[in-house]
Design an enzyme around this catalytic site. Structure first.
Site, mmCIF file in Angstrom:
data_model
loop_
_atom_site.group_PDB
_atom_site.id
_atom_site.type_symbol
_atom_site.label_atom_id
_atom_site.label_comp_id
_atom_site.label_asym_id
_atom_site.label_seq_id
_atom_site.Cartn_x
_atom_site.Cartn_y
_atom_site.Cartn_z
ATOM 1 N N ASN A 1 52.792 -8.028 -12.656
ATOM 2 C CA ASN A 1 52.407 -9.298 -13.261
ATOM 3 C C ASN A 1 53.558 -10.028 -13.941
ATOM 4 O O ASN A 1 53.502 -11.243 -14.124
ATOM 5 C CB ASN A 1 51.274 -9.079 -14.274
ATOM 6 C CG ASN A 1 51.627 -8.042 -15.319
ATOM 7 O OD1 ASN A 1 51.931 -6.900 -14.993
ATOM 8 N ND2 ASN A 1 51.585 -8.418 -16.585
ATOM 9 N N SER B 1 40.628 -9.428 -10.016
ATOM 10 C CA SER B 1 40.167 -10.375 -11.030
ATOM 11 C C SER B 1 40.096 -11.770 -10.431
ATOM 12 O O SER B 1 40.980 -12.182 -9.677
ATOM 13 C CB SER B 1 41.121 -10.381 -12.227
ATOM 14 O OG SER B 1 40.712 -11.325 -13.187
ATOM 15 N N GLY B 2 39.050 -12.535 -10.778
ATOM 16 C CA GLY B 2 38.879 -13.872 -10.229
ATOM 17 C C GLY B 2 39.743 -14.929 -10.877
ATOM 18 O O GLY B 2 40.261 -15.823 -10.206
ATOM 19 N N HIS B 3 39.946 -14.841 -12.200
ATOM 20 C CA HIS B 3 40.617 -15.948 -12.888
ATOM 21 C C HIS B 3 42.121 -15.999 -12.629
ATOM 22 O O HIS B 3 42.779 -16.963 -13.009
ATOM 23 C CB HIS B 3 40.333 -15.899 -14.398
ATOM 24 C CG HIS B 3 41.127 -14.880 -15.151
ATOM 25 N ND1 HIS B 3 42.282 -15.188 -15.838
ATOM 26 C CD2 HIS B 3 40.917 -13.553 -15.329
ATOM 27 C CE1 HIS B 3 42.746 -14.095 -16.416
ATOM 28 N NE2 HIS B 3 41.934 -13.094 -16.129
ATOM 29 N N CYS C 1 49.583 -10.933 -22.000
ATOM 30 C CA CYS C 1 48.817 -9.935 -22.750
ATOM 31 C C CYS C 1 49.688 -9.179 -23.750
ATOM 32 O O CYS C 1 49.204 -8.360 -24.495
ATOM 33 C CB CYS C 1 48.174 -8.933 -21.795
ATOM 34 S SG CYS C 1 47.069 -9.731 -20.608
ATOM 35 N N THR D 1 22.852 -8.187 -15.724
ATOM 36 C CA THR D 1 22.573 -9.319 -14.838
ATOM 37 C C THR D 1 23.872 -9.890 -14.295
ATOM 38 O O THR D 1 24.810 -10.158 -15.038
ATOM 39 C CB THR D 1 21.799 -10.417 -15.602
ATOM 40 O OG1 THR D 1 20.581 -9.849 -16.097
ATOM 41 C CG2 THR D 1 21.489 -11.591 -14.694
ATOM 42 N N THR E 1 39.946 -5.523 -16.130
ATOM 43 C CA THR E 1 39.926 -4.447 -17.124
ATOM 44 C C THR E 1 38.709 -3.551 -16.942
ATOM 45 O O THR E 1 38.815 -2.325 -17.018
ATOM 46 C CB THR E 1 39.963 -5.029 -18.555
ATOM 47 O OG1 THR E 1 41.159 -5.783 -18.719
ATOM 48 C CG2 THR E 1 39.925 -3.926 -19.584
ATOM 49 N N GLN F 1 47.312 -9.015 -9.060
ATOM 50 C CA GLN F 1 48.292 -10.042 -8.707
ATOM 51 C C GLN F 1 48.532 -10.126 -7.200
ATOM 52 O O GLN F 1 49.258 -11.006 -6.735
ATOM 53 C CB GLN F 1 49.614 -9.781 -9.438
ATOM 54 C CG GLN F 1 49.541 -9.875 -10.943
ATOM 55 C CD GLN F 1 49.271 -11.288 -11.438
ATOM 56 O OE1 GLN F 1 49.478 -12.265 -10.729
ATOM 57 N NE2 GLN F 1 48.794 -11.400 -12.675
#
Length: 758
Positions: free
Chosen positions: A164, A214-216, A343, A252, A78, A194
């Site tokens: 998705n 996106s990593g997750h 979502c 950070t 996002t 995706q």
């Protein structure tokens, strides 16, 4: 809570998120414990942290084929989408010089994060460009002709590599050709979330300007992602501050997330432990699951074309079942799937399938099953076995006809079915195996036929309480050979029937085992409106009218009265019908209307007169018929029928009341059981869910479809302490609300249900 049986979890919702790969979790933990430095610090600990970050960035470039351009780490997709859209639109606003009003294009099946972000920044940047959705075909492929026609005037175009919900894979090469041949300068963002790990990406060989990841979605931690920005593509920082990421993205860096992502990249570039399967293997896994689904549910319809989809996504619907029913079924079997996009799980239909032109029934019943490239053959085998287990469980509810099952849930009494706001009622006398169907709905025809066959029931009659304006009756489709030869009126009431005299009223009735179904003329909503009262036959013949359930059509609805502004309506007749029915019924006799718009199931005269002053005035004869007609006309004036929407058969009012009941968490449950005498523990999920998995102490199953029957049986014992439980606490809360509204005094439910109790 002690489980009846422990079913291992089978997770098939990888498009929503994935578990963190064990090696990735270990890397993240080690980073938090020993390499926790700030990459911006100049000491050794900071330099070690920076090395992890730069290693991960270098591997990201290899994975996506980006030898040039920027790779900026973000909190997820996002943020990457915001960064791309803000950067593109801010620059486009400065440089656009056409006389035409510009447009912004996006694929109609894009994740909602894209169009919602476009609307937001279009407004914030004061561009006010027209935002247009690019149509797709039945397979979800973007309309290239539409793009060719519109893109010349586009400030930006947003597409996705892989959808998705359906796994549809766009041909990026064809898209690039049509985009660049018609507008070489427009900014192009491709959502690659995706696609990571499923599609080979060579971004440097394309003219893609922005690509968020996106990593997750691929076994890394939540809270980490990255965005690719092509060299010379405009860039505006989305987050300003301390100047991290070379001043491109302040804040950070998420070092544990980067460490987990680093492990995933090792797998993708062939330097890991080899846990990701090949595309050929993933296709084989999909075929195995598709075969298992088809064997378990022979009528299944797949909503995605496997030929142009990534192999890790299956989207399907099972005719006759809602998405929620299948979701609840699979959840009870500890299989995790989703209804459409995670979502947008509160949306009743899938906007993706709607855009593809699929029938509404498929869109509303859509289930998404997705796995990741780390899936194993053992996991797929277990999934296939469990899917077959789910299908057999449906036999417990007779929702599929499995004659080899000995432990079917035996029907006895009243069952309520719903389609939208419309109700259909099935009453069964288990002793005689005779049944009657009231208010037959076309959408339930096959389900009702299956139940009748599965339970071995003899159908005595199929009856409507009036001619419905909002739907066609399915009465004729349900008639067996014997009933087809029977003479009836247009509502299904048989010409040959018994009669009984009660309070100087001559009432016709038909036998349903030891019960009698009594017909009462109650015109008003329509000229032909009737009510049907179910009584014990012996009591009725003795002159005692004691209705267990009264099917009142649209005479009395929960919280309101049926409308009287149809051509065949008559408010003065409704006035007389209300007085007639209230004179026959006891105050706590259950009323079963034709419609239930607020999920209240059933009601009583007592409950309705407490919240419906107009009804109370009629019942107590405090209002003359002329005044009733005026007030009724005013009530009906609040009904506004709209095209393509369900016709409302009564004015929805704001008189519904919220009643208090006890909410228990898992810790408070045991204390409540210890402190409350004779408490009854009730699992209100459907029989197939209960059969699959339930806590032993919840030894009574009262499905919502049979809640009305339970209320009828318990109406003389409303002091009984009750605790209700379901999968998530949603259904138990609704049921508790109904029970308290009808006068039950000691009702509690388990907040969060089984989901939070395991």
């Amino acid at each position: 809570m002690t489980e009846q049986q422990q079913l291992s979890q089978i997770y098939l919702d990888a498009n929503a998120t994935t578990p963190v790969l064990p090696a990735a979790a270990q890397a993240a933990l080690a980073t938090m414990q020993t390499q926790f430095g700030n990459p911006s610090s100049s000491h050794i600990t900071g330099l070690q942290a920076k090395q992890i970050m730069e290693q991960t960035r270098s591997k990201a470039r290899k994975v996506i084929g980006a030898s040039s351009g920027q790779v900026i780490f973000t909190s997820g997709a996002t943020e990457g989408i915001q960064t791309a859209i803000l950067s593109a639109l801010y620059q486009a606003k400065q440089s656009y010089n056409s006389n035409k009003k510009p447009c912004i294009l996006y694929g109609a099946t894009e994740h909602k994060a894209v169009p919602e972000s476009l609307k937001h920044w279009n407004h914030i940047l004061d561009i006010h460009s027209e935002i247009k959705a690019i149509p797709v075909d039945k397979d979800g492929m973007l309309d290239l002709d539409f793009i060719a026609k519109e893109v010349s005037n586009a400030l930006m175009i947003c597409t996705m590599a892989v959808n998705n919900e359906t796994g549809a894979e766009q041909d990026l090469s064809k898209l690039e050709t049509v985009i660049r041949s018609n507008n070489p300068n427009t900014y192009w963002m491709v959502d690659c979330v995706q696609a990571l790990g499923k599609v080979e990406l060579k971004i440097a060989n394309t003219s893609i300007d922005y690509a968020p990841f996106s990593g997750h979605k691929l076994y890394a931690m939540k809270g980490i992602g990255f965005v690719y920005i092509r060299e010379k593509a405009p860039f505006t920082p989305f987050i300003a501050g301390g100047g991290q990421e070379s001043g491109l993205r302040s804040g950070t860096e998420n070092l544990p997330g980067l460490a987990s992502l680093n492990v995933i990249f090792d797998e993708l570039i062939g330097q890991g432990r080899g846990v990701f399967a090949t595309k050929e293997t993933l296709c084989d896994y999909r075929d195995q699951i598709a075969k298992a689904l088809t064997t378990a549910f022979p009528t299944i319809v797949f909503n995605n074309n496997f030929a142009c989809s990534v192999p890790t996504t299956l989207n399907f619907a099972i005719p006759g079942f809602s998405a929620k029913e299948i979701l609840d079924l699979f959840d009870a079997a500890n299989i995790r799937v989703s209804s459409g996009s995670a979502c947008s799980s509160k949306v009743t239909g899938s906007f993706v399938l709607d855009a593809m032109g699929l029938p509404q029934t498929q869109s509303e019943a859509a289930i998404r099953l997705s796995f990741g490239p780390a899936a194993t053959q053992a996991e797929i085998d277990a999934a296939c076995e469990r899917i077959a287990y789910c299908a057999r469980a449906l036999g417990h509810s007779c929702l599929v006809n499995m004659n080899d099952l000995d432990n079917k849930s035996k029907l006895d009494g009243l069952v309520q079915f719903k389609v939208g706001g419309s109700c259909c009622w099935l009453f069964v006398d288990s002793e005689s195996k005779e049944a009657v169907i009231i208010e037959p709905l076309a959408e339930l025809t096959q389900r009702l036929l299956t139940v009748l066959e599965c339970q071995g029931l003899k159908l005595r009659a199929v009856i409507d309480t009036h001619g419905h304006a909002d739907h066609a009756s399915a009465r004729t489709q349900l008639l067996n050979d014997e009933l087809k030869t029977q003479k009836t009126d247009h509502l299904g009431w048989p010409a040959q029937c018994n009669v009984v005299t009660v309070d100087m009223l001559t009432l016709p009735f038909i036998d349903v085992g030891k019960f009698a179904l009594v017909k009462i003329a109650t015109p008003g909503h329509t000229q032909d409106s009737i009510s049907l009262a179910l009584c014990h036959k012996a009591e009725l013949k003795a002159g005692k009218f004691n209705s267990l359930y009264t099917f009142c059509g649209d005479l009395i609805l929960m919280g309101t009265l049926g409308r009287t502004n149809f051509e065949s309506s008559d408010a003065s007749q409704m006035y007389q019908s209300l007085q007639l029915l209230s004179g026959l019924l006891e105050q706590d006799s259950l009323l079963c209307p034709s419609h239930d718009y607020n999920n209240e199931f059933v009601t009583t005269l007592n409950a309705e007169t407490q919240r419906n002053q107009l009804l109370a005035d009629v019942v107590s004869v405090r209002i003359p018929v002329a005044d009733f007609m005026k007030k009724k006309a005013k009530l009906d004036s609040h009904i506004h029928d709209q095209a393509n929407q369900e016709i409302m058969c009564g004015a929805l009012t704001s008189c519904s009341q919220n009643h208090s009941f006890l909410e228990l968490n898992n810790d408070a449950l045991q204390a409540h059981l210890d402190d409350t005498k004779d408490v009854q523990l009730i699992d209100i999920r459907e029989p197939h869910e209960y059969a699959l998995n339930h806590a032993q102490q919840f030894d009574k199953n009262v499905p919502l479809t049979r809640l009305a029957n339970f209320i009828g049986l318990q109406r003389l014992n409303k002091n009984q302490p009750l605790v209700l439980v379901c999968r998530s606490g949603s259904r138990s809360s609704v049921a508790a609300q109904t029970l308290v509204r009808l006068g039950f005094e000691h009702v509690a439910h388990l907040k969060g249900g089984y989901a939070l109790a395991q």
